[in-house]
Structures are given as C-alpha cells and as structure tokens.
Write a protein that holds these residues in place. Sequence first.
Motif, mmCIF file in Angstrom:
data_model
loop_
_atom_site.group_PDB
_atom_site.id
_atom_site.type_symbol
_atom_site.label_atom_id
_atom_site.label_comp_id
_atom_site.label_asym_id
_atom_site.label_seq_id
_atom_site.Cartn_x
_atom_site.Cartn_y
_atom_site.Cartn_z
ATOM 1 N N LYS A 78 6.588 -7.095 6.736
ATOM 2 C CA LYS A 78 7.442 -6.184 5.970
ATOM 3 C C LYS A 78 7.961 -5.044 6.842
ATOM 4 O O LYS A 78 9.122 -4.638 6.751
ATOM 5 C CB LYS A 78 6.683 -5.642 4.762
ATOM 6 C CG LYS A 78 6.674 -6.614 3.583
ATOM 7 C CD LYS A 78 6.130 -5.970 2.347
ATOM 8 C CE LYS A 78 6.424 -6.806 1.111
ATOM 9 N NZ LYS A 78 6.100 -8.218 1.228
ATOM 10 N N ASN A 127 2.901 -9.210 -7.108
ATOM 11 C CA ASN A 127 1.807 -9.190 -6.135
ATOM 12 C C ASN A 127 2.289 -8.982 -4.710
ATOM 13 O O ASN A 127 1.537 -8.481 -3.865
ATOM 14 C CB ASN A 127 1.017 -10.504 -6.213
ATOM 15 C CG ASN A 127 0.260 -10.645 -7.512
ATOM 16 O OD1 ASN A 127 -0.122 -9.647 -8.135
ATOM 17 N ND2 ASN A 127 0.032 -11.877 -7.945
ATOM 18 N N ASN A 128 3.523 -9.393 -4.449
ATOM 19 C CA ASN A 128 4.056 -9.275 -3.094
ATOM 20 C C ASN A 128 5.497 -8.781 -3.166
ATOM 21 O O ASN A 128 6.451 -9.511 -2.878
ATOM 22 C CB ASN A 128 3.989 -10.640 -2.388
ATOM 23 C CG ASN A 128 4.480 -10.560 -0.952
ATOM 24 O OD1 ASN A 128 4.360 -9.530 -0.297
ATOM 25 N ND2 ASN A 128 5.049 -11.650 -0.464
ATOM 26 N N GLY A 191 5.680 -2.764 -0.353
ATOM 27 C CA GLY A 191 4.634 -3.660 0.114
ATOM 28 C C GLY A 191 3.284 -2.993 0.009
ATOM 29 O O GLY A 191 3.175 -1.781 -0.171
ATOM 30 N N ARG A 192 2.250 -3.777 0.113
ATOM 31 C CA ARG A 192 0.892 -3.242 0.071
ATOM 32 C C ARG A 192 0.574 -2.496 1.361
ATOM 33 O O ARG A 192 1.010 -2.881 2.439
ATOM 34 C CB ARG A 192 -0.113 -4.370 -0.132
ATOM 35 C CG ARG A 192 -0.048 -5.007 -1.514
ATOM 36 C CD ARG A 192 -1.128 -6.064 -1.661
ATOM 37 N NE ARG A 192 -1.144 -6.629 -3.011
ATOM 38 C CZ ARG A 192 -1.988 -7.563 -3.417
ATOM 39 N NH1 ARG A 192 -2.874 -8.065 -2.559
ATOM 40 N NH2 ARG A 192 -1.948 -8.015 -4.655
ATOM 41 N N CYS A 193 -0.238 -1.457 1.226
ATOM 42 C CA CYS A 193 -0.646 -0.676 2.393
ATOM 43 C C CYS A 193 -1.942 -1.236 2.983
ATOM 44 O O CYS A 193 -2.811 -1.710 2.256
ATOM 45 C CB CYS A 193 -0.857 0.787 2.010
ATOM 46 S SG CYS A 193 0.653 1.662 1.575
ATOM 47 N N GLU A 195 -5.360 -0.255 4.828
ATOM 48 C CA GLU A 195 -6.169 0.961 4.889
ATOM 49 C C GLU A 195 -6.855 1.118 6.239
ATOM 50 O O GLU A 195 -7.442 0.183 6.775
ATOM 51 C CB GLU A 195 -7.227 0.948 3.782
ATOM 52 C CG GLU A 195 -7.992 2.262 3.654
ATOM 53 C CD GLU A 195 -8.877 2.315 2.424
ATOM 54 O OE1 GLU A 195 -8.438 2.895 1.415
ATOM 55 O OE2 GLU A 195 -9.993 1.757 2.481
ATOM 56 N N PHE A 232 3.365 1.573 4.728
ATOM 57 C CA PHE A 232 2.578 0.343 4.730
ATOM 58 C C PHE A 232 1.174 0.557 5.289
ATOM 59 O O PHE A 232 0.476 -0.384 5.611
ATOM 60 C CB PHE A 232 3.290 -0.785 5.478
ATOM 61 C CG PHE A 232 4.641 -1.125 4.902
ATOM 62 C CD1 PHE A 232 4.755 -1.786 3.688
ATOM 63 C CD2 PHE A 232 5.802 -0.759 5.560
ATOM 64 C CE1 PHE A 232 5.996 -2.078 3.149
ATOM 65 C CE2 PHE A 232 7.052 -1.054 5.022
ATOM 66 C CZ PHE A 232 7.154 -1.711 3.810
ATOM 67 N N HIS A 234 -2.436 3.321 4.791
ATOM 68 C CA HIS A 234 -3.073 4.401 4.035
ATOM 69 C C HIS A 234 -4.335 4.814 4.764
ATOM 70 O O HIS A 234 -5.109 3.969 5.217
ATOM 71 C CB HIS A 234 -3.427 3.934 2.617
ATOM 72 C CG HIS A 234 -4.347 4.870 1.902
ATOM 73 N ND1 HIS A 234 -3.943 6.101 1.445
ATOM 74 C CD2 HIS A 234 -5.672 4.757 1.579
ATOM 75 C CE1 HIS A 234 -4.953 6.713 0.860
ATOM 76 N NE2 HIS A 234 -6.015 5.922 0.930
#
Length: 267
Positions: A78, A127-128, A191-193, A195, A232, A234
């Motif tokens: 992403k 989810n994506n 998008g998901r981050c 960690e 993207f 955290h």
Amino acid sequence: MTEFVHKGGRFIVQDDTKKGTEATYLALFACHKIGEKWMQDNGITTKKSCECPDFLFEVPDRPTIGLEIVNFIYKSDKNIATMRLERVAKKVVGYFKQKGLPLSLLIDVYDPREWSLNWAEHIDAHNNPGFDHLNASDEELKDAFISALESEGIKQWGITKRWVDVAGQTFIVNGSLMHEPHTSCHVNNMGRCVEDPFDEIQELINTKNKKFESYKKNCDECDLLVVVENGFVHFSDKLQKHKFKSVFRNVYLMDLSFGCKVTKLKI
C-alpha cells in the motif's frame, strides 16, 4: 514555487523542494516541547542549511551542532503504491506549474468492491481497504491525468473533477486553484497499520550510522531526527522503552501520522 501542505496537524506553506520539506520538519520539531527543550539546551537561535548534515547550528563559544533528518517509510504494498501515485501527482502539478497554473490536485482510486453486489467483495473491501497496486506505468498515469484535466480545463473558481480509466483502474482526479498562488497535491489511500516496526527503524538508523563520520567533519556534535509521515505504522508505549543502537549523540522520532508526536529514543 511554494506548496500548501498539511503536516503535523497544521496547514503550512513551504518551498516545494527537499530543503523546503526539511525546513518544515525542523519547524515542527522546534515547536514541540521536546524539540523546544533541545533548542534551549543547545543555545540555538539561528540555523544554517547544509547537505552533510541537513542543518548546522553555530552558537558563539559553544560547539557547533548538526542535525540530520531522515524519513522512515515502512515498505508495504500500500505504501509503495501510494508513493508511486504521489510522485505522479507531483509531476502533474509540475506540468501545470510550468504553464503558470498553481494546481491543487487530489487523487482517489475508485474501489468497485465497495459497490459490488457480491457480499464477499464488500467484506474484502472492509478488511483490506484502499489500493495496493497500480496497473499502469507512472508515465501512462501522468499523461492520462494531464489529458483529462486539460480537456476539461482548470477552472478559476471551483473544482474540475474527472473520472479517468487507466489500464483497468478508475481514478477520481480533482483539480483546482484553491490554494493559489501555492500548489498542493494529495493521494487518498487506506490500510492497516503495522505496530512498532523497530527492526525497520533500526535498519534506517544503521544507514545513517555509517555516514556519521562525514557529518562530524562539519560539526562538533550531531543528532538524528527520524520523521514518520506516510502512515501505515503505529507506535505504542513500547517505543519509549525500546533501546536502539546509534552513534549519534541523540536520536529523536517525530511521528506526523496523527498530529505531531516527538519521542527521544533510548540508544
């Protein structure tokens, strides 16, 4: 030319060069309580742009302090796709700038999954979300966006909005002169981050550790500022406890993903 940007929760006008971006990072760092303390502890009142490191601070009767600034970019599909489209957007803005039009450009990628009759595609979009690839080359995208905007014409007032199909993908291109005389460009993506990518942060610090001696040729002490801007990622509270390896006197991480948060890293 100058550009209108949103960084660290602020709207800022900066020079549209690498040095302009670095100057913005320094200003945001200096406005934070940790950066303000760093300025005070080192007796800094003036700065001098440099290439190695990025800034020098010469204070009478005190050591010359250097500050190197580096961007951290987490390498994901992403992020890579987003950065590609951001580079294309800057080229489009540059094209119109040569024609005397200070373009403000916003690009979205249309996601057909959100409107699909197939429920599984709805779930997949949830989810994506966002986009993680571009079908066309940078040059094909640039030419298509320029052609679409030129065919419609950039309005003196209001927004020119075009849907542009390129190699099976649909883009929503919005152009205006809303920030005249400054330019602006932005790409929307989601998008998901990830960690706490500490290993990747350490790899970036390692690349700067190798150049440390070249920085020290121009200053007595040198610190490092790592800037996280493209999202993207955290960082949790573990960041304050994690110990990194560095030869710099101090290492700071400035996270501009949501507002402006500065952490002095343990080294």
